[in-house]
Design an enzyme around this catalytic site. Structure first.
Site, PDB file in Angstrom:
ATOM      1  N   HIS A 186       0.813  -1.225   0.000  1.00 38.41           N
ATOM      2  CA  HIS A 186       0.000   0.000   0.000  1.00 38.41           C
ATOM      3  C   HIS A 186       0.842   1.269   0.000  1.00 38.41           C
ATOM      4  O   HIS A 186       0.315   2.358  -0.181  1.00 38.41           O
ATOM      5  CB  HIS A 186      -0.917   0.011   1.222  1.00 38.41           C
ATOM      6  CG  HIS A 186      -1.849   1.176   1.252  1.00 38.41           C
ATOM      7  ND1 HIS A 186      -2.828   1.384   0.295  1.00 38.41           N
ATOM      8  CD2 HIS A 186      -1.946   2.236   2.098  1.00 38.41           C
ATOM      9  CE1 HIS A 186      -3.484   2.494   0.565  1.00 38.41           C
ATOM     10  NE2 HIS A 186      -2.972   3.033   1.654  1.00 38.41           N
ATOM     11  N   CYS A 187       2.167   1.149   0.177  1.00 39.80           N
ATOM     12  CA  CYS A 187       2.974   2.362   0.343  1.00 39.80           C
ATOM     13  C   CYS A 187       3.831   2.697  -0.870  1.00 39.80           C
ATOM     14  O   CYS A 187       3.629   3.724  -1.506  1.00 39.80           O
ATOM     15  CB  CYS A 187       3.866   2.213   1.583  1.00 39.80           C
ATOM     16  SG  CYS A 187       2.951   2.224   3.137  1.00 39.80           S
ATOM     17  N   ILE A 188       4.797   1.856  -1.190  1.00 42.54           N
ATOM     18  CA  ILE A 188       5.796   2.230  -2.195  1.00 42.54           C
ATOM     19  C   ILE A 188       5.194   2.468  -3.573  1.00 42.54           C
ATOM     20  O   ILE A 188       5.594   3.409  -4.261  1.00 42.54           O
ATOM     21  CB  ILE A 188       6.922   1.168  -2.262  1.00 42.54           C
ATOM     22  CG1 ILE A 188       7.570   1.031  -0.884  1.00 42.54           C
ATOM     23  CG2 ILE A 188       7.976   1.569  -3.271  1.00 42.54           C
ATOM     24  CD1 ILE A 188       8.653  -0.011  -0.814  1.00 42.54           C
TER      25      ILE A 188
END
Length: 437
Positions: free
Chosen positions: A269-271
């Site tokens: 969900h982040c990078i």
């Protein structure tokens, strides 16, 4: 009793909005420190599971959840009205991208529309959801101030980015430094006082905008360097050089180099998402974030590159993708987790399925996935027979509990995107390694 005294005495009642991969571990840390915590989520199924003591987050210990419930330190609810009885709120809701790759802050807006009705004096609100610089001050603050309350006097508002690394057994919430920026100095002091009860170090910065930018820099740094590693892998294939040998040798330099490795694409969900938040914000300021865009292009293209490696490998054995049985090993976005969000494995599977391949998968952490609007069940275990029937085996996620030795001895063709199969294996095609024959 003032809020700071309540925090010190552990009498403050804590709320965590969003009980996913960030929120639930955070809630457990607060209970471990002795606080009474109320978790709030719109997902009825999650709330019902937690109320029954059923844990669904891999990084949360079952015993911690059981203890928190048994000691009446934790409860879960879908009712936002419980906020009126709380002293501090941490907001940990998703911030995905929409179809145009622009920030989708609808979850934050929804929370704020509910929360503003129950805010009361001497209350602390901390946004942890990753977002673009300016969100806390421009979006959150006006909603909280609608009733006339003054920030830093009547209530306290901070941004403190989550730094969760699912599956990391060395660093968790408690021993990872917590960056925090308040709208005012008093806000920062109150936010720091709360988080110092559960983490080893609070890093206080000058503003919420700074804290928001910190999170985006951390993940943009990773995305760009992974993009570089992926491009170098493609270069090495063309130069007939082993990228893994190159990277390992470069990593012996004790200064000026940080090791990043290539792979089949970005997941989680982040990078894959956070750099787009920064790029979007800068477009509004008439600035083109070229590094971010280029890294995004390279990383997004990796699943297609892997599919081409499969095609080339099959062609070398006088086979085509169409009609071939292809087994994918590991569909989680990273090793040793049960999370498929943005996983490159799904993109690789869709590409090969579109080209006519028959796809199956094995992942010891994941039993089924949604692929092209259909649910696909994975193999329950990995056997010699399953491997023998596959025309090609693609290693996408290198979980520790996968028998790679069995794969290397029983597979006709292996596409290794993680460098886990011995280079002397005669049936392996490795990402980032040119044909040196």
């Amino acid at each position: 009793m003032a809020l700071k005294n309540k925090i010190t005495s552990r009498d403050a009642r804590i709320g965590v909005i969003g009980l996913g991969y960030v929120g639930l571990p955070l809630a457990m840390e607060f209970t471990r420190s002795g606080f009474n915590v109320t978790g709030i989520d719109i997902d009825t199924e999650k709330v019902e599971k937690l109320s029954r003591g059923e844990n669904y987050i891999q990084d949360v210990k079952d015993t911690d959840l059981d203890h928190a419930i048994q000691k009446n330190l934790f409860s879960a609810s879908t009712d936002f009205s419980v906020i009126q009885d709380l002293d501090a709120i941490s907001i940990c809701v998703p911030t995905p991208l929409n179809k145009e790759k622009n920030p989708d802050i609808s979850f934050i807006n929804s929370v704020m529309n509910s929360l503003k009705d129950y805010i009361h004096p001497d209350m602390l609100i901390v946004l942890e959801s990753t977002t673009y610089p300016g969100t806390t001050r421009e979006l959150i603050l006006p909603k909280l101030a609608e009733n006339g309350y003054v920030v830093g006097e009547d209530f306290y508002l901070c941004f403190s980015p989550e730094r969760i690394d699912p599956g990391n057994t060395e660093f968790g919430t408690a021993n990872t430094p917590k960056v925090l920026g308040g709208v005012t100095k008093k806000c920062s002091e109150m936010g720091s006082a709360l988080y110092e009860t559960i983490v080893s170090q609070v890093v206080s910065v000058s503003s919420p905008e700074t804290a928001e930018m910190v999170k985006l820099l951390e993940n943009t740094f990773r995305a760009i360097n992974i993009g570089l590693a992926n491009e170098v892998a493609i270069m090495c294939e063309k130069l007939k050089v082993d990228v893994w040998e190159v990277i390992d040798a470069a990593a012996t330099k004790p200064f000026g180099y940080m090791k990043f490795t290539p792979g089949p694409g970005l997941g989680g969900h982040c990078i894959p998402i956070d750099p787009h938040y920064l790029s979007w914000k800068l477009k509004a300021l008439d600035y083109d974030a070229r590094f971010i865009q280029l890294a995004g292009e390279i990383n997004t293209a990796m699943p297609r590159h892997v599919a081409n490696l499969v095609r080339d490998g099959l062609n070398s054995q006088q086979k085509s993708i169409k009609g071939s049985n292809i087994l994918v090993i590991g569909v989680a976005y990273k090793k040793n987790v049960n999370d498929v969000r943005e996983s490159p494995a799904l993109d690789v599977m869709k590409l090969l399925q579109h080209d006519g391949a028959a796809i199956s998968f094995f992942d010891p952490h994941i039993s089924q996935v949604r692929l092209n609007e259909e649910t696909m069940a994975g193999h329950e275990f990995l056997s010699r027979d399953i491997l023998n029937k596959a025309d090609a085996v693609i290693i996408i996620t290198d979980h520790d509990n996968i028998d790679f030795q069995l794969i290397s001895t029983e597979s006709r063709l292996i596409i290794d995107t993680r460098n886990v199969i011995d280079k002397n294996c005669s049936t392996v095609v490795r990402l980032g390694v040119g044909n040196q024959g």
